[in-house]
Design an enzyme around this catalytic site. Structure first.
Site, short mmCIF file in Angstrom:
data_model
loop_
_atom_site.label_atom_id
_atom_site.label_comp_id
_atom_site.label_asym_id
_atom_site.label_seq_id
_atom_site.Cartn_x
_atom_site.Cartn_y
_atom_site.Cartn_z
N GLU A 126 -16.06 -4.25 25.00
CA GLU A 126 -15.14 -5.49 25.36
C GLU A 126 -13.93 -5.50 24.22
O GLU A 126 -12.94 -6.11 24.56
CB GLU A 126 -16.02 -6.65 24.82
CG GLU A 126 -17.05 -6.87 26.16
CD GLU A 126 -18.20 -6.11 25.96
OE1 GLU A 126 -18.39 -5.38 24.96
OE2 GLU A 126 -18.96 -5.84 27.02
N LEU A 170 -8.18 -3.15 11.32
CA LEU A 170 -8.08 -1.67 11.70
C LEU A 170 -8.92 -1.59 12.90
O LEU A 170 -9.64 -2.05 13.40
CB LEU A 170 -8.68 -0.79 10.62
CG LEU A 170 -7.81 -0.71 9.27
CD1 LEU A 170 -8.56 -0.02 8.04
CD2 LEU A 170 -6.62 -0.07 9.40
N GLN A 185 -27.31 -14.11 26.92
CA GLN A 185 -26.08 -13.95 27.98
C GLN A 185 -25.01 -15.36 27.94
O GLN A 185 -24.15 -15.39 28.70
CB GLN A 185 -26.57 -13.74 29.39
CG GLN A 185 -27.68 -12.87 29.58
CD GLN A 185 -27.32 -11.31 29.11
OE1 GLN A 185 -26.55 -10.86 30.07
NE2 GLN A 185 -28.08 -10.72 28.27
N ASN A 218 -6.41 11.39 4.79
CA ASN A 218 -6.40 11.63 3.36
C ASN A 218 -7.60 11.36 2.45
O ASN A 218 -7.43 11.79 1.39
CB ASN A 218 -4.99 10.62 2.88
CG ASN A 218 -5.56 9.34 3.07
OD1 ASN A 218 -6.59 8.79 2.78
ND2 ASN A 218 -4.83 8.11 3.53
N ASP A 250 -31.65 -15.78 32.67
CA ASP A 250 -31.34 -14.65 31.71
C ASP A 250 -31.35 -14.98 30.41
O ASP A 250 -31.47 -14.04 29.64
CB ASP A 250 -29.85 -14.13 32.13
CG ASP A 250 -29.95 -13.06 33.43
OD1 ASP A 250 -30.96 -12.41 33.41
OD2 ASP A 250 -29.18 -13.04 34.20
N HIS A 269 -5.59 2.48 -4.20
CA HIS A 269 -5.48 1.80 -2.75
C HIS A 269 -4.99 0.53 -2.93
O HIS A 269 -5.25 -0.25 -3.64
CB HIS A 269 -6.69 1.73 -2.00
CG HIS A 269 -6.57 0.87 -0.59
ND1 HIS A 269 -6.31 1.85 0.48
CD2 HIS A 269 -6.57 -0.27 -0.07
CE1 HIS A 269 -6.22 1.03 1.57
NE2 HIS A 269 -6.49 -0.32 1.17
N HIS A 324 0.62 -1.19 0.01
CA HIS A 324 -0.08 0.11 0.05
C HIS A 324 0.71 1.48 0.01
O HIS A 324 1.00 1.99 0.83
CB HIS A 324 -0.92 -0.12 1.07
CG HIS A 324 -1.80 -0.98 1.27
ND1 HIS A 324 -1.16 -2.53 1.87
CD2 HIS A 324 -3.19 -1.39 1.13
CE1 HIS A 324 -2.19 -3.27 1.61
NE2 HIS A 324 -3.31 -2.55 1.43
#
Lengths: 659, 659
Positions: B398, B143, B459, B202, B455, B276, B42
């Site tokens: 998380e 990312l 869960q 960019n 629950d 790209h 890249h």
């Protein structure tokens, strides 16, 4: 930022406000009683929402309580799922209809509330439409996902020309989940101004108070920075709530209502940080209810009609179904400019996916596609070009992609959500929730396995097969596997798998690969669920593979034949898999199977070993990726590095055939 | 928001700016050449960072190029991992040291750059410290994770009393990932003002331009709303960059620098959305380099010394290791007020986890704990109480929890990261990245399986076992399994597993359950890696289970014995598992195994079937959760609902014993 006009600034209907208070108290008492009866639950979180729920469900939302499946209904997504008993109480009071499908509909009664959380009850511990509470569109309870679901509902409604509003109730602590902000971006991008999120800011999380980063001021400032219209209200003031909620969709932006609420509103005992997820002890229930009554008296609550839901303003459009068969494979390739592949007889499965999705979109208007800024790698871009209005560019935010897809599915769409399989792994919990929702969602993970080579392990998905396979022996309650996995070796099978995926009502995973791959099947080959294909016959050993790796295995079989070792070769392209044809062939060929996979363990080797070990008559060995990979210039180099190169396949096969 | 003073407002050193330009151009040319040599990469993303990287690596960061392991070094986390060639070019120019450990160190040379992405090269396609590039702390390339890693590095540095700065370079499109904002919240909560993120704006993503929601203005407004000090700069102006970067850690907030950059800076061909992830064609490399030179000339670039990295200001503290053995189990329980469990002889494994972590923390100061607002459910709260400074409340986010843990691990800590196993599933990609980083990270998932009951499924974690097991036959390149799974049935084994986890250098997963469970083992029992425990002997059948489900299986074995069916019972508590003792026992007991699991497929049944099918001498059947669960009042009701209730175990065992 708008602050809702205070009571004195408005011409308010005092008697309406008082009846909203009275209804909030009545429902609050039900919440206290039902959670104590259940022995668990989160009544304090429910009380914080008491006025919000009354205002929404009795006064603001336009929906048929007798027909929760009506697609014209305004919708409520309870992102803060654990607060659900207050919604159950309101719905029972309104006589809302429950049932797993319209044929089994019945009105919920107040008596039903005491069955909360029982095995036989439609009132699950958290919102769970699939168990018979169709007022909700998606299972929630794992936090931070509701705004994305709402976005999917809103986008689908726009596609269908339905004018409705989508309300989301979320927690303040919950807004820490990054997905909330992914959804906020998406909703602004898509101009879905009919979405309104109400943050219940009660200041208390489970373990402690919420961070100052999730204060009402902070959430308001963030929402404004994300481009939302922000209104602050007292979440227990009927007039402020009414003014704020009535204005939704009148701004040129989506609306975020920052509602200051009190956890355990109306009952001292239930307030503060120490009363999360606890029912009131049985011997204190009457005292708590009396305190709620006293709170109401102090506010001038008076029994009266807070209102009834208004009818939806849109007539729901009928679902359009499939209008015919897909184009022949060759025509589908030509349609998207891939005629050259027909000459070369090779094409990457990810490109074939794009062609297939276009062809599917031609004949089924329910098909929509979502992608995360990699449409030119997954080839969702082909669909974007040909069916522009049904393509949703979700940008780099995979959790949002999946939950938006779940929302679209609830609205009758057939969403195909694609990215690199590796990146979709961060939406695993969202996929789990979609599965619980029985969403008709298709996940497409490209660039999986190590065959992408040079980009290295950060782009390689290797546990995906184990994860998705784990759900393939699980019944979704409707006699369908909770997940179907398709792992094509060539363009033709990819094309047919996309067609099959659209025919299954439930979660599917398609695993595509980066490199070009030669065609293996005739253009008109057909494929069955649970099926496999015999590609080569031999008497010494049975090789089983799938995906891009199958080509290596076929090469190995050719080399082995040169050495006098004749192998069966199977393409086991799907889970769940009926392994019996493979086991039978293996019994006729030395009783030994070698599986070869471009993934970590938990896939084909496990599936065939499980099948073989039931009877013990066939031995199974497996080659899987045996070390964490790294970059190399070619797929073959990485295959060798991680123990699944051609030489290794041949040596393992030779050893087994001689054993 | 601060806008960096323009050149004219400052007393700038024109010759320095010109030499920064010259170095940027020199490195840019290397980037063009090395990616073309590699045939992928890249380069346009790298050119956008050319000035930022020169300013950081030559002028701002304080670090020893000859000792990347020096813990006093300022650190750079390249969250936009695909831009890495520009960092490689700078590091080679500086003669920075590479190698998988200090014993194998050597300086990187400019000649090495042409080996980019080769199997034998330390220069992986994306940042990958484990392959020999220790300048980085964590693998990136998926990312949105870098800011969390930086937070972990910064928090660890503060614990160690090291004053250093952590720089993160991220993309504009990347800031769409919700995790970026989870990290932004965490860094403000923790007052880690030595963290600086530079967004390279960019304007171009992979598939298209970035959304307006990720414009420089939008990112700046968001960062300000999240409580960061925001500075806008021209990312190709050495003076603006220098002024902005020099001021980091002088504010009372962390710093976000919004750098307007040009993708493909200096080379027309490489600009725009269509370039790209593409190397320059070989026949255009010289033209591209000439264009870079011309760009430099226009800016007055002149060869000269842009500076050399300054030495770190802190002397790195020595890692403190383990100072002794853990308290005896009984004392550890007493230490945290759980003496009552010793009388009752029962305790939930999640509570035992809390007690164990406290005891471990007593003897090892490297141990830190992270939790997401459920410390009173996972019982990380015990550690928080006893070792307050080493507990990190990450709130409901998380993904951030896991990547912060990866960062802390890189700084020498032993992080235990806990939440409900179900919620940790949304950090699967982050766990994958931690695995690639060879992070010494311990994941603790509580409330797993269906035993939590009321629950409901939102869960319940049921695919976790398949996911984590998938990595247990994968070598991490150091002869250690990429993941170790521990699945305790009682408090005593939980206690010992936590101790084992701290001894393994790598990823571990501990699966705990909600309900109280009776003690099975003596207080001083010891447990081995890859081990299992025989709990009962019989001649008719072999039952294998683990976790809370083992208690049901022991009950079943008791009832079967009453019917005259004597069973072996094994606790197969870990993956990877040496199955040979189980297979051997099974051979002596009819040659049949029944596994019983509180999870979807891909766990024990697969592990034992794989082992058994190698030889074919033992048959294996399995009971796993066979439908999507729902709420019910008790664990046993849900077990029955999903096909793993006591009666089903008994009937399956009876059938197998008679077969």
């Amino acid at each position: 930022m708008t602050v809702a006009a205070s009571r004195n600034d408005q011409e308010t209907n005092v008697s309406t406000a008082n009846s909203v208070h009275a209804k909030a108290i009545e429902l609050g008492k039900q919440v206290v009683r039902m959670t104590t009866a259940a022995g668990s639950g989160h009544p304090s979180s429910g009380l914080a929402l008491s006025h919000i729920v009354v205002e929404l469900m009795y006064r603001q939302m336009r929906y048929e309580v007798s027909d929760p499946w009506n697609r014209g209904n305004d919708r409520l997504v309870l992102s803060i799922g654990h607060a659900v008993p207050i919604v159950y109480a309101a719905y029972a009071d309104l006589g809302g209809v429950v049932g797993t499908d319209p044929d089994q509909r019945r009105p919920l009664s107040v008596d039903d509330l005491s069955g909360l959380r029982e095995l036989s009850s439609v009132l699950d511990g958290h919102p769970n439409p699939a168990e018979g509470f169709p007022f909700f569109d998606a299972a929630t309870g794992s936090l931070g996902q509701g705004l994305s679901v709402a976005a999917g509902l809103a986008a689908a409604a726009r596609l269908d020309g339905i004018e409705k509003r989508i309300f989301v109730v979320a927690g303040d602590g919950e807004s820490r989940e990054g997905q909330v902000w992914e959804a906020a971006d998406f909703i602004v991008d898509q101009k879905l101004k009919n979405v309104c999120v109400i943050f219940s800011c009660n200041g208390h999380g489970q373990a402690a108070e919420v961070s100052l980063q999730q204060s009402p001021e902070a959430i308001g400032a963030k929402a404004a920075a994300f481009g939302w219209h922000v209104i602050e209200v007292d979440g227990h003031d009927p007039d402020e709530l009414s003014a704020a909620l009535s204005s939704v969709a009148t701004y040129d932006k989506p609306t975020a209502i920052i509602a200051r609420t009190v956890k355990g509103w109306g009952v001292d005992l239930m307030q503060g940080s120490n009363f999360h997820g606890k029912p009131v002890p049985a011997d204190q229930v009457e005292a708590a209810c009396a305190e709620l009554d006293a709170t109401g008296e102090g506010l001038g609550a008076s029994a009266g009609d807070p209102g009834r839901p208004k009818a939806p303003s849109s007539t729901a459009a009928q679902k359009a179904g499939r209008s015919g068969g897909l184009l022949p494979f060759e025509d589908a390739l030509r349609r998207v400019g891939l005629a050259g592949a027909l000459e070369k007889k090779r094409l990457a499965t990810r490109r074939a996916y794009g062609a297939a999705l276009v062809a599917l979109g031609d004949v089924d208007s329910r098909v929509v596609a979502l992608d995360g800024d990699v449409g030119n790698s997954t080839f969702a871009e082909m669909f974007a070009r040909e069916h522009e209005g049904r393509f949703f560019e979700c940008k780099i935010a995979e959790q949002n992609i999946v939950s938006v897809g779940a929302g679209m599915s609830a609205a009758g769409k057939i969403p195909f959500a694609s990215s690199f399989a590796k990146f979709l792994a961060r939406a695993t919990d969202q996929i789990d929730m979609a599965t619980i929702s029985r969403a008709n969602l298709k996940i497409v993970g490209s660039h999986s396995g190590v065959s992408l080579g040079a980009d290295g392990p950060s782009q390689m998905s290797l546990s995906d097969i184990a994860y998705f396979r784990s759900m393939t022996r699980v019944d979704n309650g409707r006699g369908v596997a909770a997940c179907h996995v398709f792992h094509p070796c060539d363009a033709i099978s990819t094309y047919r798998f996309v067609e099959l995926m659209a025919e299954i009502d439930g979660l599917c995973f398609l695993r595509t690969h980066r490199p070009d791959a030669p065609f293996i099947y005739p253009f008109d080959e057909s494929f069955a669920l649970r099926g496999c294909k015999s590609l080569r016959s031999g008497e010494h050993l049975t090789l089983v593979s799938c995906g891009y790796m199958l080509h290596n295995v076929l090469k190995a079989a050719g080399k082995l034949a040169e050495q006098g070792i004749e192998c069966n070769v199977f393409d086991a392209y799907t889970f769940p898999l009926d392994a019996s044809p493979i086991l039978e062939a293996a019994r006729g060929a030395g009783g030994v199977i070698l599986t070869v996979e471009d993934n970590y363990i938990g896939g084909l080797h496990a599936e065939l070993a499980e099948a073989a070990a039931l009877t013990g008559s066939v031995r199974v060995s497996g080659l899987t990726v045996n070390r964490i990979p790294k970059s190399a210039k070619t797929a073959d180099e990485v295959f060798t590095h991680v123990g699944v190169g051609l030489d290794r396949i041949i040596s393992a096969a030779t050893e087994l055939a001689g054993s």
